[in-house]
Design an enzyme around this catalytic site. Structure first.
Site, PDB file in Angstrom:
ATOM      1  N   LYS A  20      40.081  34.803  24.977  1.00  0.00           N
ATOM      2  CA  LYS A  20      40.425  34.030  26.170  1.00  0.00           C
ATOM      3  C   LYS A  20      39.549  34.460  27.339  1.00  0.00           C
ATOM      4  O   LYS A  20      38.905  35.509  27.311  1.00  0.00           O
ATOM      5  CB  LYS A  20      41.905  34.198  26.506  1.00  0.00           C
ATOM      6  N   ARG A  54      57.723  35.269  30.426  1.00  0.00           N
ATOM      7  CA  ARG A  54      56.808  34.201  30.850  1.00  0.00           C
ATOM      8  C   ARG A  54      57.040  32.974  29.972  1.00  0.00           C
ATOM      9  O   ARG A  54      57.851  32.110  30.283  1.00  0.00           O
ATOM     10  CB  ARG A  54      55.356  34.670  30.754  1.00  0.00           C
ATOM     11  N   TYR A  67      27.798  42.954  57.203  1.00  0.00           N
ATOM     12  CA  TYR A  67      28.853  42.255  57.930  1.00  0.00           C
ATOM     13  C   TYR A  67      29.832  43.257  58.537  1.00  0.00           C
ATOM     14  O   TYR A  67      30.303  44.172  57.873  1.00  0.00           O
ATOM     15  CB  TYR A  67      29.617  41.317  56.994  1.00  0.00           C
ATOM     16  N   MET A  71      28.370  37.883  49.781  1.00  0.00           N
ATOM     17  CA  MET A  71      28.557  36.912  48.714  1.00  0.00           C
ATOM     18  C   MET A  71      27.454  37.000  47.664  1.00  0.00           C
ATOM     19  O   MET A  71      27.723  36.940  46.453  1.00  0.00           O
ATOM     20  CB  MET A  71      28.621  35.492  49.284  1.00  0.00           C
TER      21      MET A  71
END
EC number: 5.1.1.1
Length: 379
Positions: A37, A139, A266, A314
């Site tokens: 998965k 779940r 940043y 990013m």
């Protein structure tokens, strides 16, 4: 093209499969069905599936129908178990299941009714399913209060065959295995209730990576290792012979010497405590490098650790390479994996990154984004 890429070592994948196979003991060894998965935990599901298929694995598991379709489109012919059990409110999902010869997981009466109607409409005879029961995860899966109705629905639809019975273990990696042992006890009770409806599953399965390494009583007929196939032990100290399969690397594309007191990145969160050499590398949080590694993590340059300087951006990340002698443009930078360089040998593991970012190694692997190309190695 930028130099950022993920290198997937298929020989290590096969090695890990053999390690797990050797760990299965007893007169009747369970089958290993590999869990692929989330794009095979970020490693690239089609290539991983082809490698495992050639290595003789008897089956595969995925979470989503879309993931199973991708593998079929890639030419994978192995049985594929679709564990998520969501096929949409209409019948088209089950039509895809049948058309592509997939193995559906079901857990409620409505799913069984819809599948039965599709089987009758397409005159397919019988279709095997694996029934998921909830023994404590909370779940998906038929709960104890629902199991009688689900079993009764299966019993009245002979075109839907109970081929497998499964559950998922919530705490198999915990120090105390009490919860897991209780889940297995409940699973055994549900198996007996199924037999009272004339339903005898051909196979039973519950074990994830942790359970197959720690609890022989949970092995049953199939085991479903996921992260262990990719070299991550679900519990510290277990299966030390596993080898990491993926390595994430880039290169230095810019070097700059800055003065003591200068700030970079940043928010100007990093300030040079001395005259410093800063390297810029084209990998950022859009590639899966967690922003939580800002001013905390490191990368490998020339076999030596270089701290991340400032905020992870990013697309770019800066490293303080002041203490990396000879660092230059084009030098390889490793964010995940091992590097041999002129200054030594270093390793940054998924477990280390997880510890720094407050998560688990599973998330570290699956966060490597698809814009990072995968290159497959056969050493």
């Amino acid at each position: 093209m930028r130099p950022t890429r993920a290198e997937v070592n298929l020989a290590h994948l096969r090695h890990n499969l053999r390690v797990l196979e050797r760990g299965l003991t007893g007169a009747t060894k369970p089958q290993i069905w590999g869990v692929l998965k989330a794009d095979a935990y970020g490693h690239g599901a089609p290539a991983v599936a082809r490698t495992l298929e050639r290595a003789g694995i008897p089956g595969l598991c995925v979470a989503l129908l879309e993931e199973a379709i991708e593998l079929r489109d890639a030419g994978i012919r192995l049985p594929i178990l679709v564990m998520g059990g969501y096929y949409g409110p209409r019948r088209d999902g089950f039509e895809e299941i049948i058309a592509r010869d997939l193995v559906p997981v079901v857990y409620d009466a409505g799913q069984i009714e819809r599948l039965a109607s599709v089987v009758r409409l397409e005159q397919r005879g019988r279709v095997g399913v694996h029934l998921k029961v909830d023994t404590g995860m909370g779940r998906l899966g038929a709960a104890s209060s629902e199991i009688e109705a689900v079993l009764a629905t299966l019993a009245k639809h002979p075109e839907v065959k109970l081929d497998g019975l499964m559950t998922h273990l919530a705490c198999a990696d915990a120090d105390d295995l009490g919860v897991t042992i209780e889940q297995m006890r409940l699973f055994g009770e549900i198996e007996q209730r199924a037999k009272s409806f004339g339903l005898t599953p051909r196979v039973r399965h519950a074990s994830n990576s942790a359970a197959m390494l720690r609890l022989p009583a949970a092995l049953l007929d199939i085991v479903r290792p996921g992260v262990a196939l990719f070299g991550i032990s679900p519990c510290a100290g277990l299966a030390p012979d596993l080898k990491p399969v993926i390595r994430v690397r880039s290169e230095i594309v810019a070097l700059r010497t800055i003065a003591k007191g200068d700030r970079i990145g940043y928010g100007h969160t990093w300030q040079a405590s001395r005259e410093s050499v800063v390297a810029t590398v084209p990998m950022g949080y859009a590639d899966g490098l967690s922003r939580q590694l800002s001013n905390r993590g490191a990368a490998l340059v020339r076999g030596q650790r270089a701290p991340i300087a400032g905020a992870v951006s990013m697309d770019l990340t800066m490293l303080d390479v002041t203490d990396v002698p000879g660092a230059r443009l084009g030098d390889e930078v490793v964010f995940l994996g091992t590097q041999d360089g002129p200054l030594g040998r270093g390793t940054i593991s998924a477990e280390e990154i997880a510890g720094l970012t407050g998560t688990i190694a599973w998330e570290v692997l699956t966060s490597i984004s698809r814009r990072v190309p995968r290159f497959y190695r056969e050493p």
